[in-house]
Design a protein around this motif. Sequence first.
Motif, short mmCIF file in Angstrom:
data_model
loop_
_atom_site.label_atom_id
_atom_site.label_comp_id
_atom_site.label_asym_id
_atom_site.label_seq_id
_atom_site.Cartn_x
_atom_site.Cartn_y
_atom_site.Cartn_z
N ILE A 1 0.85 -1.19 0.00
CA ILE A 1 0.00 0.00 0.00
C ILE A 1 0.89 1.23 0.00
CG2 ILE A 1 -0.13 0.12 2.52
CD1 ILE A 1 -3.07 1.01 2.21
N ALA A 2 0.43 2.29 -0.63
CA ALA A 2 1.15 3.56 -0.62
C ALA A 2 0.24 4.63 -0.04
CB ALA A 2 1.60 3.95 -2.02
N TYR A 3 0.85 5.55 0.70
CA TYR A 3 0.12 6.67 1.30
C TYR A 3 0.96 7.92 1.11
CZ TYR A 3 -2.11 9.52 4.97
OH TYR A 3 -2.75 10.52 5.67
N GLY A 4 0.31 8.99 0.68
CA GLY A 4 1.02 10.25 0.49
C GLY A 4 0.24 11.41 1.08
N ARG A 5 0.97 12.46 1.42
CA ARG A 5 0.33 13.65 1.97
C ARG A 5 1.07 14.89 1.49
NH1 ARG A 5 -1.50 14.26 8.25
NH2 ARG A 5 -2.39 12.23 7.71
N LYS A 6 0.28 15.94 1.20
CA LYS A 6 0.86 17.22 0.79
C LYS A 6 0.98 18.15 1.99
CE LYS A 6 -0.36 18.96 -3.18
NZ LYS A 6 -1.17 19.54 -4.29
N GLU A 7 1.61 19.28 1.76
CA GLU A 7 1.82 20.27 2.81
C GLU A 7 0.50 20.76 3.38
OE1 GLU A 7 4.17 22.08 5.33
OE2 GLU A 7 5.23 21.52 3.49
N ASP A 8 -0.53 20.86 2.53
CA ASP A 8 -1.83 21.37 2.97
C ASP A 8 -2.68 20.32 3.69
OD1 ASP A 8 -2.62 19.73 0.90
OD2 ASP A 8 -3.42 21.32 -0.38
N GLY A 9 -2.14 19.12 3.87
CA GLY A 9 -2.86 18.07 4.56
C GLY A 9 -3.65 17.14 3.67
N LYS A 10 -3.78 17.47 2.39
CA LYS A 10 -4.48 16.59 1.48
C LYS A 10 -3.71 15.27 1.36
CE LYS A 10 -6.27 16.21 -3.25
NZ LYS A 10 -6.36 16.85 -4.60
N TRP A 11 -4.44 14.15 1.40
CA TRP A 11 -3.77 12.85 1.35
C TRP A 11 -4.44 11.93 0.35
CZ3 TRP A 11 -6.50 8.43 2.54
CH2 TRP A 11 -7.71 8.62 3.23
N ALA A 12 -3.74 10.88 -0.01
CA ALA A 12 -4.29 9.87 -0.91
C ALA A 12 -3.57 8.56 -0.65
CB ALA A 12 -4.11 10.28 -2.37
N ARG A 13 -4.23 7.47 -0.97
CA ARG A 13 -3.64 6.14 -0.82
C ARG A 13 -3.93 5.32 -2.07
NH1 ARG A 13 -7.01 2.04 2.96
NH2 ARG A 13 -6.32 0.63 1.32
N SER A 14 -3.18 4.25 -2.25
CA SER A 14 -3.39 3.36 -3.38
C SER A 14 -2.93 1.96 -2.99
CB SER A 14 -2.58 3.85 -4.60
OG SER A 14 -2.69 2.95 -5.68
N GLY A 15 -3.61 0.95 -3.52
CA GLY A 15 -3.27 -0.43 -3.21
C GLY A 15 -3.87 -0.88 -1.89
N GLY A 16 -3.54 -2.10 -1.51
CA GLY A 16 -3.98 -2.61 -0.21
C GLY A 16 -5.47 -2.87 -0.10
N TRP A 17 -6.12 -3.16 -1.20
CA TRP A 17 -7.57 -3.36 -1.15
C TRP A 17 -7.94 -4.67 -0.45
CZ3 TRP A 17 -11.66 -0.65 -3.90
CH2 TRP A 17 -11.23 0.56 -4.49
N SER A 18 -7.35 -5.75 -0.89
CA SER A 18 -7.67 -7.07 -0.33
C SER A 18 -6.61 -8.05 -0.81
CB SER A 18 -9.05 -7.53 -0.80
OG SER A 18 -9.25 -8.91 -0.53
N ILE B 1 1.46 1.60 -8.01
CA ILE B 1 0.82 2.02 -6.76
C ILE B 1 1.31 3.41 -6.35
CG2 ILE B 1 0.66 1.52 -4.29
CD1 ILE B 1 0.74 -1.47 -5.05
N VAL B 2 2.62 3.62 -6.42
CA VAL B 2 3.19 4.93 -6.07
C VAL B 2 2.74 5.99 -7.07
CG1 VAL B 2 5.33 6.25 -5.90
CG2 VAL B 2 5.17 3.99 -4.85
N SER B 3 2.73 5.63 -8.34
CA SER B 3 2.33 6.59 -9.38
C SER B 3 0.90 7.07 -9.20
CB SER B 3 2.48 5.96 -10.77
OG SER B 3 3.84 5.70 -11.08
N ALA B 4 0.04 6.18 -8.75
CA ALA B 4 -1.37 6.56 -8.53
C ALA B 4 -1.48 7.64 -7.47
CB ALA B 4 -2.18 5.33 -8.13
N VAL B 5 -0.72 7.51 -6.38
CA VAL B 5 -0.75 8.53 -5.32
C VAL B 5 -0.13 9.82 -5.83
CG1 VAL B 5 0.09 9.13 -3.02
CG2 VAL B 5 -0.71 6.81 -3.49
N TYR B 6 0.98 9.70 -6.53
CA TYR B 6 1.67 10.86 -7.11
C TYR B 6 0.72 11.66 -8.00
CZ TYR B 6 5.34 13.25 -9.89
OH TYR B 6 6.13 14.17 -10.52
N ASP B 7 -0.02 10.97 -8.85
CA ASP B 7 -0.93 11.64 -9.78
C ASP B 7 -2.16 12.21 -9.07
OD1 ASP B 7 0.79 10.98 -11.83
OD2 ASP B 7 -0.34 9.20 -12.45
N LYS B 8 -2.69 11.48 -8.10
CA LYS B 8 -3.86 11.97 -7.37
C LYS B 8 -3.59 13.28 -6.65
CE LYS B 8 -6.09 7.52 -6.23
NZ LYS B 8 -6.42 6.60 -5.10
N LEU B 9 -2.40 13.40 -6.08
CA LEU B 9 -2.08 14.57 -5.27
C LEU B 9 -1.48 15.71 -6.09
CD1 LEU B 9 -0.67 12.88 -2.04
CD2 LEU B 9 -2.91 13.92 -2.40
N ALA B 10 -1.11 15.43 -7.34
CA ALA B 10 -0.59 16.48 -8.24
C ALA B 10 0.49 17.32 -7.54
CB ALA B 10 -1.74 17.37 -8.73
#
Length: 317
Positions: free
Chosen positions: A122-139, A235-244
């Motif tokens: 699973i990957a988890y990312g967060r920006k300076e403004d607190g916006k976060w996103a995750r990818s993977g780890g569904w089941s 998985i990492v790319s998905a978080v990277y793209d979601k958070l721009a």
Amino acid sequence: MYFLGIDGGGTKTEFLLVDEKGGLVSQKRSGTISYRQIGMTACIRLLKDIIHSMTEGLEDEVGICLAFPNWGESRANDAFFTKHLDEISSHPIWVVNDSAAGWAGSLALSPGINLVAGTGSIAYGRKEDGKWARSGGWSDAFSDEGSCFWLGKKTLELFSKESDGRAEKGSLFTLIREYFLLESDMDLIDIFENTLRNNRTKVADLQKILLKAAMEGDEAAKNLYKEAASELALIVSAVYDKLAFEGTVSVSYSGGLFHAGDLILHPFQEKLAGKKIRFQKPRFSPVQGAVLLAASHWGKTFSAAEDIIDNLDGQGE
């Protein structure tokens, strides 16, 4: 005020209690608290017993950050667990997904992305403004791509192909036969059905056999690590793209899969070469990340997180 960080993983759970200066008070380890593995009742009882044993006799309040497996993945189970928080402890508990503790520890609460590839992925990312996103780890039934569990299943798949003649035999074939003491290759079916099917940890452990084969030069085994690297990069790319993210992004990584070293790291980094990424080893462990989250949640900022580094073991992998 004290701060208790709890990092619940698929195999083990770490508990770490510090004082307001970040000094170690106590630490414990238990088995998993994943309710999908041990049931909700056992999970609640285990947390209640250990938290009570660690906080009993403390006069000041304890801020608890529980990095909980599967949190946010079932509204019904989240609601049920929330109703029992007062039963678990009289101290306030803030619950987050365990991937958040991985990010908090690896990047010391700094913006960026953390990838965990252990039993699951699973990957988890967060920006300076607190916006976060995750990818993977569904089941583990249809996700956790690139993880040790995923590679464990791929290891068995490769063995079956080599036994059939659908793939050329390599070191892995001999290693599997020796590991399971197979008199007949088909005996592996009963072993899987009776011993492995419902045990994620044992299936994930098969990745160690794959690693040995790869280190002995087995090309098919090496290619499975390349496949895993491709999945983890997605998985990492998905978080990277979601958070721009703007500018260069810090990406850290942790989990047992990375004990494979360059076999996984090189293809993983190559797959992400087109993005503005700076790779870095984890600064702190996930349980230390849970402590940092607890402190931050209750208004305490440790000095660049260095206050907790000198007294605590279990730093980032």
